[in-house]
Write an enzyme that holds these catalytic residues in place. Sequence first.
Site, PDB file in Angstrom:
ATOM      1  N   LYS A   1       0.839  -1.200   0.000  1.00  0.00           N
ATOM      2  CA  LYS A   1       0.000   0.000   0.000  1.00  0.00           C
ATOM      3  C   LYS A   1       0.877   1.255   0.000  1.00  0.00           C
ATOM      4  CE  LYS A   1      -3.954  -1.758   2.668  1.00  0.00           C
ATOM      5  NZ  LYS A   1      -5.009  -1.497   1.680  1.00  0.00           N
TER       6      LYS A   1
ATOM      7  N   ARG B   1     -10.523 -11.411   1.998  1.00  0.00           N
ATOM      8  CA  ARG B   1     -11.333 -12.502   1.439  1.00  0.00           C
ATOM      9  C   ARG B   1     -10.581 -13.828   1.468  1.00  0.00           C
ATOM     10  NH1 ARG B   1     -11.756  -9.127  -4.069  1.00  0.00           N
ATOM     11  NH2 ARG B   1     -11.438  -7.461  -2.539  1.00  0.00           N
TER      12      ARG B   1
HETATM   13  N1  BES Z   1      -8.219  -3.637   4.509  1.00  0.00           N
HETATM   14  C1  BES Z   1      -8.383  -3.258   3.154  1.00  0.00           C
HETATM   15  C2  BES Z   1      -9.689  -2.504   2.913  1.00  0.00           C
HETATM   16  C3  BES Z   1      -9.743  -1.090   3.384  1.00  0.00           C
HETATM   17  C4  BES Z   1      -9.219  -0.072   2.617  1.00  0.00           C
HETATM   18  C5  BES Z   1     -10.379  -0.780   4.547  1.00  0.00           C
HETATM   19  C6  BES Z   1      -9.297   1.237   3.044  1.00  0.00           C
HETATM   20  C7  BES Z   1     -10.472   0.527   4.967  1.00  0.00           C
HETATM   21  C8  BES Z   1      -9.933   1.543   4.205  1.00  0.00           C
HETATM   22  C9  BES Z   1      -8.382  -4.476   2.263  1.00  0.00           C
HETATM   23  O1  BES Z   1      -7.591  -5.525   2.668  1.00  0.00           O
HETATM   24  C10 BES Z   1      -7.844  -4.007   0.937  1.00  0.00           C
HETATM   25  O2  BES Z   1      -6.710  -3.645   0.903  1.00  0.00           O
HETATM   26  N2  BES Z   1      -8.675  -4.047  -0.104  1.00  0.00           N
HETATM   27  C11 BES Z   1      -8.279  -3.597  -1.391  1.00  0.00           C
HETATM   28  C12 BES Z   1      -8.820  -4.583  -2.393  1.00  0.00           C
HETATM   29  C13 BES Z   1      -8.330  -4.358  -3.780  1.00  0.00           C
HETATM   30  C14 BES Z   1      -6.864  -4.685  -3.857  1.00  0.00           C
HETATM   31  C15 BES Z   1      -9.111  -5.224  -4.714  1.00  0.00           C
HETATM   32  C16 BES Z   1      -8.883  -2.216  -1.602  1.00  0.00           C
HETATM   33  O3  BES Z   1     -10.000  -1.983  -1.176  1.00  0.00           O
HETATM   34  O4  BES Z   1      -8.187  -1.369  -2.157  1.00  0.00           O
HETATM   35 MN    MN Z   2      -5.582  -5.299   1.990  1.00  0.00          MN
END
Ligand code: BES
Ligand code: MN
Length: 497
Positions: free
Chosen positions: A279, A353
């Site tokens: 990230k 997931r």
């Molecule tokens: N934990 C995150 C989701 C999240 C993002 C929660 C921002 C709260 C604020 C999750 O694991 C994630 O990183 N999801 C990705 C999925 C994507 C790579 C398909 C996302 O939402 O960007």
């Molecule tokens: Mn994630």
Amino acid sequence: MEFSTKCIAPGLTRTGCTIVGIFDSRKLSVPAAALDRAAKGYLAKVVKSGDMDGRAGSVLMLHHVPHTACERVLLVGLGPEKSFDEKAFRNAVGAALRAVNATGATDADLHLTALPAGKSDTAWRITQSAALAIESTYRFEQMKSKRETPAKALKRLLLAYANSGERKAAERGLEQGIALGHGVSFAKDLGNLPGNVCTPAYLAGQARELAKRHRLKIKVLETADMKKLGMGSLLSVARGSAEPPKLIVLEYQGGKKNQKPIALVGKGVTFDTGGTSLKPAAEMDEMKYDMSGAGSVLGTLKAIAEMRLPINVVGIIPATENMPGSRATKPGDIVTSMSGQTIEILNTDAEGRLILCDALTYAERYEPSAVIDIATLTGACVIALGHVVSGLFANDDPLAHDVLAAGETVQDRAWHLPLHDEYQDQLKSNFADFANIGGRPAGAVTAACFLARFTKKFKWVHLDVAGTAWKSGKEKGSTGRPVPLLTQFLIDRAKHL
Ligand code: BES
Ligand code: MN
Ligand code: ZN
């Protein structure tokens, strides 16, 4: 905080603050009118002066009101009498608690609970008020070397009711409110703790303590156990981390032995760096909240165990960090889940997931009457719904309805989003059964579609709480949601078993 509940008229006790409500159009509520009679018309005069017009959310603090035994009287605006419903009630109580906490009063008598509001009964109003009071004094200070906030806060609260025949209901309502407050605080604490303290092992330790205190059954599966079960998807997320993953299983048995349990499955990513698909740095600290689903399962179990709710519930928490590292999963890697289905991991940041799918397959062995998973699953859900409502997906409409209704009752709302088969196409993979991401469009939906492939054997609701489990900005912190929704759902369920 110390609570009590009593059938009592306002103004008779030596309290720091007596709280009564005023409807807009300057109408005194029944308890306010009773207090006004004792005060020989003093309140009516104040209201007439225009300083308190009864608008929702407004407050006016009065000192040394004549002929009363209390130090202060707080007038709280209730808004229009016709629309004084559950939501207006909670807002009024919230405003009252904020106003009292801002003064030096350490004890108060709340008389708003004696007022009818919407379809609510006395027990519900007392439950909500006690829980709100606990929320109003919540502080997270365990990581500070010195206490920052002055200890000036409410310590004793009396919750009044109108009819002496309601004693039993009021006491039960109070017991439930305190339990709910404790559950929410527990979930907040877990969410607020940093990733270097709140690790998978820490969550397992907290679960063990909870189990000991409330005589729950507990099992913590280790890496070797997960390997034996074939949880290749969950394990693929843990590969990059030095912290071993845990699968925490708690069983609360408040109902009959043969009664099928409700399963609560909570995402427990104690820190989400994104893994190899790292990230960006900005605000990455907020990914310590990525175990909020797990925290809500533990908070809800604490609440219902303290309530001694007559229902069976099993909590399942896959807990792990998501880290980059030389052994970490790489984009393109293919893993086999416990269900036997193979997954092409195109983005290691879609890890929630991947751990939930194996936990959901594991849930099958409890033959649950319903399964609810709770996860800070997608940023896309935050884009779609913001921070007001949680995203809800379901493979069973009556179950979805019950969960939505519970959220409505306690103002911890969710919104039903679609799960149509057409969206499943976005998960197509050329190399495995399916991929773990579905591209940018409808990101919250395709994440739910992924989970739906593992929930065919039971009735299931998925709650995406990415936008609701915590607040960013100045008031950064865990909200404890959706513990109120889940607890209310279980209270309602227990009534119909
Ligand atoms: N934990 C995150 C989701 C999240 C993002 C929660 C921002 C709260 C604020 C999750 O694991 C994630 O990183 N999801 C990705 C999925 C994507 C790579 C398909 C996302 O939402 O960007
Ligand atoms: Mn994630
Ligand atoms: Zn995550």
